[in-house]
Scaffold this active site. Structure first.
Site, PDB file in Angstrom:
ATOM      1  N   LYS A 110       1.011   0.075 -10.925  1.00 29.70           N
ATOM      2  CA  LYS A 110       0.859  -0.249  -9.503  1.00 29.70           C
ATOM      3  C   LYS A 110      -0.416  -1.069  -9.343  1.00 29.70           C
ATOM      4  CE  LYS A 110       0.796   2.265  -5.053  1.00 29.70           C
ATOM      5  NZ  LYS A 110       0.805   3.618  -4.449  1.00 29.70           N
ATOM      6  N   SER A 192       4.441   4.165  -1.342  1.00 26.84           N
ATOM      7  CA  SER A 192       3.915   2.829  -1.513  1.00 26.84           C
ATOM      8  C   SER A 192       4.053   2.299  -2.938  1.00 26.84           C
ATOM      9  CB  SER A 192       2.442   2.793  -1.095  1.00 26.84           C
ATOM     10  OG  SER A 192       1.662   3.634  -1.932  1.00 26.84           O
ATOM     11  N   SER A 216       3.929   8.656  -1.844  1.00 23.47           N
ATOM     12  CA  SER A 216       3.998   7.325  -2.452  1.00 23.47           C
ATOM     13  C   SER A 216       4.532   7.272  -3.882  1.00 23.47           C
ATOM     14  CB  SER A 216       2.631   6.643  -2.397  1.00 23.47           C
ATOM     15  OG  SER A 216       2.400   6.165  -1.096  1.00 23.47           O
TER      16      SER A 216
END
Ligand SMILES: *[C@@H]1O[C@H](CO)[C@@H](O)[C@H](O)[C@H]1NC(C)=O
Ligand SMILES: *[C@@H]1O[C@H](CO)[C@@H](O)[C@H](O)[C@H]1NC(C)=O
Ligand SMILES: *[C@@H]1O[C@H](CO)[C@@H](O)[C@H](O)[C@H]1NC(C)=O
Ligand SMILES: *[C@@H]1O[C@H](CO)[C@@H](O)[C@H](O)[C@H]1NC(C)=O
Ligand SMILES: *[C@@H]1O[C@H](CO)[C@@H](O)[C@H](O)[C@H]1NC(C)=O
Ligand SMILES: *[C@@H]1O[C@H](CO)[C@@H](O)[C@H](O)[C@H]1NC(C)=O
Ligand SMILES: CC(=O)N[C@H]1CO[C@H](CO)[C@@H](O)[C@@H]1O
Length: 550
Positions: A110, A192, A216
């Site tokens: 990420k 996310s 997330s």
């Protein structure tokens, strides 16, 4: 013209070639859509292919679907040093053998997880405000990955700033645009850790890492047909991760199987002097692969906190999820567990009404983001504080505030906070009360439970988020063909036919090992992930055979 006997002989000879090619003695090359870490290590160890081949294949697969074809926008950057890193690790494997189960395995991160700039990758949380920034060092989890011989493949798109900017659709960032799900065109990947989820779901990397503050990891794991571990806060280091709150942030694996997730967690977990929350973890990092027991649910007591969390009008969940969940409970019973239903949280209603979590996150974000900016060795955008960042976005509206993605309300609320005062500590204490005293620990004790279980979507992640407890999520099912398609943002839909959803196991701090066992038992029994693939255009075609020796 060929004599008939020769023509026939040629046909037979060709048939023989095809036959020995596909059914010969060497095991077939793994299909990168589904390949496990063990599949890849077996091929690497046998010399069938190299880590250089793997990097080439994953890069080609990313090229096929990221901006081309269905334009899933899952990946922000590919590591310019990855091929060189792979070559070194291939060489080392030959000479001294592999360092770990992740030796030579490409991992996608990420984009809020820092990697040293000299390698060529940016760390930006999806924002132009961090483009070209120089971080002081690798994130704690990246140091562990590199020491284990993993290859950093690149950075994944995400909901910008881990979804802490404002009311913006999941999976969108200024730099990456709107990422989308591989199971239905333009469906919400959730966030996310959106790009990590999409990439793992169709084999754009061997494994991926995400981070969670509240939902997330578990939500994109759910929407993308994956196994994901949201570790107990303090089990994995957050040093070098663009922060929201040290009370709730945690880094974990998102993979196609619980086995792969357990392998990755065993490597990234552990103490880090740069994140003092990790110093409170048990002295020895367990080998989480030892939790992979098909009978792990036998004799266990699993509670269902039905009130509020399974009420669709409060959770916002589609009724089809509830139908699949009742079947999941039957499976859990069939696996030998006692399902205690209901096992309601006395604090259940607080998860709908309480504003305590927002107070904690708003306060922490400003303090910690400003500290992140201050630690950067350089930031070409000139942004050094949250206040600067708000101005930067407004001044660069074409990049950071395109139509439908303008909101900065969370930034603005956070900027208005004045530090960790008495109200902040009261909110933190209230979160402990809601999440633990009248929450998870209350029901675990009252009903003598080993864990709670719920559908992953809805309010589920908050139960664990506000107290830093672990969640392990595995595939449970897919929205049916007749589900009412909803809107998830200017460019995305949810729910939608065929979009996956997951099942979450939750318990108290540092029960990650037990939860992995429960999730594994359920996964092995159901094999839900394998029941459905992405839509055809979202399935990359490049395989190892296309790159080996080229
Ligand atoms: C990182 O950002 C710089 C711009 O500051 C850009 O030139 C470079 O290509 C980016 N790296 C990658 C791998 O995209
Ligand atoms: C970590 O350090 C900070 C200050 O440096 C301190 O306020 C906090 O209590 C420490 N947390 C833990 C879990 O040790
Ligand atoms: C679900 O929540 C709504 C709204 O609070 C409430 O009116 C309803 O009674 C609840 N349903 C159940 C079955 O508890
Ligand atoms: C915080 O939670 C408590 C319950 O523990 C509740 O009474 C209070 O109203 C909440 N505060 C806010 C600001 O939501
Ligand atoms: C703490 O700060 C917030 C603003 O961040 C303010 O609303 C609140 O009144 C303050 N509480 C105390 C006790 O000073
Ligand atoms: C979809 O089909 C199922 C099974 O036939 C039915 O129970 C459900 O009500 C339908 N849902 C919608 C939204 O039409
Ligand atoms: C690897 C890759 O394709 N990255 C792209 C992500 O999206 C942005 C915005 O479209 C592109 O500029 C990157 O090249």
């Amino acid at each position: 013209m060929l004599p008939r006997w020769l023509a026939l002989a040629l046909v037979l000879f060709c048939a023989h070639l095809v036959h020995s090619f596909s059914f010969g003695t060497a095991p077939p090359l793994p299909d990168l859509y589904e390949a496990s870490i063990a599949d890849l290590q077996a091929g690497l160890d046998a010399g069938q292919f190299t880590s250089v081949d793997l990097v080439k294949a994953y890069f080609a697969r990313i090229e096929e679907v990221n901006l081309n074809g269905p334009a899933l926008r899952a990946v922000l950057e590919m590591n310019p040093s990855a091929l060189a890193e792979a070559a070194k690790l291939d060489q080392e494997r030959k000479i001294t053998g592999k360092r770990s189960a992740l030796h030579g395995i490409p991992v996608l991160l990420k984009d809020n997880i820092a990697t040293v700039a000299s390698e060529g990758l940016n760390t930006t949380a999806g924002s132009f405000a961090l483009l070209g920034s120089i971080v002081p060092e690798d994130a704690g989890v990246v140091k562990r990955l590199r020491a284990a011989g993993a290859i950093i493949l690149g950075k994944a798109n995400l909901s910008e700033w881990a979804h802490f900017r404002g009311n913006i659709a999941s999976g969108w960032s200024g730099r990456g645009g709107q990422s989308t799900n591989a199971y239905f065109p333009n469906a919400d990947p959730c966030g996310s850790s959106s790009g990590s989820g999409i990439a793992a779901s169709i084999g754009l990397a061997a494994v991926t890492l995400g981070s969670e503050t509240d939902g997330s990891i578990t939500c994109p794991t759910s929407n993308n047909n994956l196994a994901g571990i949201k570790p107990t806060v303090g089990l994995t280091s957050r040093a070098g991760v663009v922060p929201i709150s040290d009370r709730q942030d945690t880094v974990g694996p998102m993979t196609r199987s619980v086995t792969d997730a357990a392998i990755v967690l065993s490597i990234i977990a552990g103490k880090d002097p740069n994140d003092n929350f990790t110093l409170a973890q048990p002295p020895i990092v367990p080998d989480f692969t030892k939790a992979l027991n098909k009978n792990a649910l036998r004799g266990k007591r699993i509670g269902v906190p039905r009130r509020v969390f399974l009420n669709d009008s409060l959770s916002g969940n589609d009724p089809s999820l509830g139908v699949a969940f009742e079947e999941a409970l039957n499976t859990i019973r069939a696996l030998g567990a006692t399902v205690v239903d209901p096992a309601d949280l006395p604090s259940a209603e607080d998860f709908v009404t309480s504003n305590n979590e927002t107070i904690v996150l708003n306060t922490d974000f400003k303090v910690q983001l400003n500290a992140y900016f201050a630690a950067l060795l350089k930031n070409p955008s000139g942004v050094r504080t949250l206040a600067d960042l708000i101005k930067f976005d407004d001044a660069n509206a074409a990049l950071e505030e395109p139509t439908g993605f303008e909101d900065q309300s969370q930034f603005i609320e956070s900027e208005a906070t004045t530090g960790r005062n008495a109200s902040y500590f009261a909110a933190l204490a209230a979160d402990h009360d809601i999440g633990s005293t009248r929450g998870v620990d209350f029901v675990l004790k009252t009903f003598n439970l080993d864990a709670l279980v719920l559908p992953a979507p809805g309010l589920t992640s908050s139960i664990a988020a506000v107290v830093g407890y672990p969640i392990v999520t595995v595939p449970m099912g897919f929205y049916p063909a007749n589900v009412t398609i909803g809107s998830a943002g200017p460019e995305t839909v949810y729910p939608a036919p065929g979009v996956p959803f997951g099942l979450s196991f939750i318990s108290t701090a540092f029960t990650d090992f037990e939860l992995i066992g429960f999730a594994f038992a359920y996964e092995q029994k159901t094999q839900t992930r394998l029941a459905r693939k992405a839509f055809p255009a979202a399935i990359p075609k490049t395989q190892l055979v296309d790159v080996i020796g080229k």
